[in-house]
Motif scaffolding. Structure first.
Motif, PDB file in Angstrom:
ATOM      1  N   ASN A 130     -18.068 -13.883 -45.284  1.00 32.70           N
ATOM      2  CA  ASN A 130     -19.132 -14.750 -45.797  1.00 32.70           C
ATOM      3  C   ASN A 130     -19.602 -14.364 -47.200  1.00 32.70           C
ATOM      4  OD1 ASN A 130     -19.392 -16.482 -43.570  1.00 32.70           O
ATOM      5  ND2 ASN A 130     -20.696 -15.037 -42.476  1.00 32.70           N
ATOM      6  N   SER A 131     -18.992 -13.327 -47.773  1.00 32.32           N
ATOM      7  CA  SER A 131     -19.536 -12.788 -49.023  1.00 32.32           C
ATOM      8  C   SER A 131     -19.407 -13.751 -50.201  1.00 32.32           C
ATOM      9  CB  SER A 131     -18.878 -11.452 -49.353  1.00 32.32           C
ATOM     10  OG  SER A 131     -17.474 -11.574 -49.486  1.00 32.32           O
ATOM     11  N   HIS A 132     -18.267 -14.419 -50.318  1.00 31.40           N
ATOM     12  CA  HIS A 132     -18.083 -15.310 -51.464  1.00 31.40           C
ATOM     13  C   HIS A 132     -19.007 -16.520 -51.389  1.00 31.40           C
ATOM     14  CE1 HIS A 132     -14.630 -13.715 -53.820  1.00 31.40           C
ATOM     15  NE2 HIS A 132     -14.464 -13.017 -52.722  1.00 31.40           N
ATOM     16  N   GLU A 133     -19.121 -17.103 -50.189  1.00 35.17           N
ATOM     17  CA  GLU A 133     -20.003 -18.263 -50.050  1.00 35.17           C
ATOM     18  C   GLU A 133     -21.460 -17.867 -50.264  1.00 35.17           C
ATOM     19  OE1 GLU A 133     -18.376 -21.415 -46.933  1.00 35.17           O
ATOM     20  OE2 GLU A 133     -18.083 -19.364 -46.202  1.00 35.17           O
ATOM     21  N   THR A 134     -21.816 -16.655 -49.848  1.00 39.12           N
ATOM     22  CA  THR A 134     -23.176 -16.169 -50.070  1.00 39.12           C
ATOM     23  C   THR A 134     -23.443 -15.988 -51.561  1.00 39.12           C
ATOM     24  OG1 THR A 134     -23.204 -15.035 -47.926  1.00 39.12           O
ATOM     25  CG2 THR A 134     -24.823 -14.318 -49.576  1.00 39.12           C
ATOM     26  N   THR A 149     -22.799  -1.699 -45.871  1.00 36.86           N
ATOM     27  CA  THR A 149     -22.257  -2.980 -45.432  1.00 36.86           C
ATOM     28  C   THR A 149     -20.755  -2.816 -45.196  1.00 36.86           C
ATOM     29  OG1 THR A 149     -23.911  -4.249 -46.652  1.00 36.86           O
ATOM     30  CG2 THR A 149     -21.852  -5.386 -46.132  1.00 36.86           C
ATOM     31  N   ASP A 150     -20.253  -3.389 -44.120  1.00 32.19           N
ATOM     32  CA  ASP A 150     -18.835  -3.268 -43.814  1.00 32.19           C
ATOM     33  C   ASP A 150     -17.987  -3.832 -44.955  1.00 32.19           C
ATOM     34  OD1 ASP A 150     -16.678  -2.615 -42.051  1.00 32.19           O
ATOM     35  OD2 ASP A 150     -16.470  -4.753 -41.593  1.00 32.19           O
ATOM     36  N   ARG A 151     -16.984  -3.064 -45.373  1.00 31.69           N
ATOM     37  CA  ARG A 151     -16.062  -3.433 -46.445  1.00 31.69           C
ATOM     38  C   ARG A 151     -16.792  -3.656 -47.775  1.00 31.69           C
ATOM     39  NH1 ARG A 151     -11.781  -7.906 -44.644  1.00 31.69           N
ATOM     40  NH2 ARG A 151     -10.860  -7.159 -46.602  1.00 31.69           N
ATOM     41  N   ASN A 167     -30.931 -14.431 -46.263  1.00 34.61           N
ATOM     42  CA  ASN A 167     -31.254 -14.589 -44.845  1.00 34.61           C
ATOM     43  C   ASN A 167     -29.992 -14.502 -43.985  1.00 34.61           C
ATOM     44  OD1 ASN A 167     -31.670 -16.231 -42.296  1.00 34.61           O
ATOM     45  ND2 ASN A 167     -33.769 -16.245 -43.080  1.00 34.61           N
ATOM     46  N   LYS A 168     -29.910 -13.473 -43.151  1.00 31.82           N
ATOM     47  CA  LYS A 168     -28.687 -13.232 -42.376  1.00 31.82           C
ATOM     48  C   LYS A 168     -28.409 -14.348 -41.371  1.00 31.82           C
ATOM     49  CE  LYS A 168     -28.738  -8.183 -42.603  1.00 31.82           C
ATOM     50  NZ  LYS A 168     -28.804  -6.936 -41.804  1.00 31.82           N
ATOM     51  N   GLN A 169     -29.460 -14.929 -40.806  1.00 26.41           N
ATOM     52  CA  GLN A 169     -29.240 -16.000 -39.839  1.00 26.41           C
ATOM     53  C   GLN A 169     -28.643 -17.226 -40.508  1.00 26.41           C
ATOM     54  OE1 GLN A 169     -29.796 -15.508 -36.412  1.00 26.41           O
ATOM     55  NE2 GLN A 169     -28.457 -17.289 -36.409  1.00 26.41           N
ATOM     56  N   SER A 183     -20.971 -10.228 -43.217  1.00 25.13           N
ATOM     57  CA  SER A 183     -19.529 -10.055 -43.072  1.00 25.13           C
ATOM     58  C   SER A 183     -18.821 -10.299 -44.402  1.00 25.13           C
ATOM     59  CB  SER A 183     -18.983 -11.018 -42.018  1.00 25.13           C
ATOM     60  OG  SER A 183     -19.011 -12.347 -42.498  1.00 25.13           O
ATOM     61  N   TYR A 184     -17.702  -9.614 -44.570  1.00 27.52           N
ATOM     62  CA  TYR A 184     -16.887  -9.808 -45.769  1.00 27.52           C
ATOM     63  C   TYR A 184     -16.491 -11.277 -45.905  1.00 27.52           C
ATOM     64  CZ  TYR A 184     -12.850  -9.665 -48.855  1.00 27.52           C
ATOM     65  OH  TYR A 184     -11.963  -9.916 -49.871  1.00 27.52           O
TER      66      TYR A 184
END
Length: 222
Positions: free
Chosen positions: A24-28, A46-48, A184-186, A21-22
């Motif tokens: 979560n992108s910065h934290e990832t 990927t969305d957005r 890891n997506k989970q 998800s967008y």
């Protein structure tokens, strides 16, 4: 040699961000950076994705090299470059995308599977090629194909993990693309970002260990 290709050869790992998800992108991205990863590829399915690329580029411009993945046509290439992508990665070989990247000073690393595709991509102007999916081919394929065409920089993607990453690098790959085995997506869904950082550290450490014991071949500098 382009600066991004030099950086790819130095860092050895591209983290592939796909389907998160967008929000979560910065934290990832921060978790990967904290673990020592410097190249991120945001796939365009990927969305957005374009917003992700633009925002990550703005936030991490001096810390991360942000590229676009799954770039399958010129329009996607245009939109990715407009968003700030520093390199383009494809699952396939499309000379028009390579031409567009060259015209705009952006590296294109297209997907290839056969020696013919590898050579075609390089002759078309790709600074490196992505050999994909590498788990269908194996380490010996990299060794064998590099015999006659060891002047072409090859990144391998698809099935690389902590146990085989150095096998591929020792076989002659200049770098690897890592998807779910690193991003890891989970973990991301559960906001367990410290575990993403730990995974990144493990991969980076593994590569460093490989560098320490591997003799650099004479053809390593392109």
């Amino acid at each position: 040699m382009s600066n991004n290709l030099q950086f790819l050869q130095k860092e050895k790992i591209v983290a592939i961000i796909r389907g998160i998800s967008y929000e979560n992108s910065h934290e990832t991205a921060q978790a990967l950076l904290d673990g020592g990863i410097k190249l991120l590829e945001v796939t365009l399915n990927t969305d957005r994705a374009f917003n992700m690329i633009a925002d990550l580029k703005e936030s991490y411009d001096d810390k991360l090299c942000i590229g676009a993945g799954t770039v399958m046509n010129i329009q996607m290439a245009k939109d990715a470059i407009a968003a700030g992508a520093e390199y383009l990665v494809s699952p396939n070989l499309d000379e028009a995308v390579i031409d567009y990247g060259i015209a705009h000073g952006v590296d294109v690393w297209p997907g290839t599977f056969t020696p013919t595709e590898i050579v075609r991509a390089y002759q078309a102007g790709a600074t490196a090629v992505k050999v994909f999916p590498i788990d269908s081919l194996g380490v010996n394929y990299v060794k064998n194909v590099r015999g006659p065409i060891n002047h072409i920089p090859m990144m391998v993607t698809g099935g690389v993990d902590i146990n085989n990453i150095n096998d591929y690098l020792s076989a002659g790959a200049i770098a690897v693309g890592l998807g779910g085995n690193l991003v890891n997506k989970q973990f991301i869904h559960d906001k367990r970002f410290t575990e993403i950082t730990e995974l990144a550290k493990q991969f980076v450490q593994k590569v460093q260990e490989g560098k320490a014991v591997t003799t650099v071949p004479s053809h390593a500098n392109y």
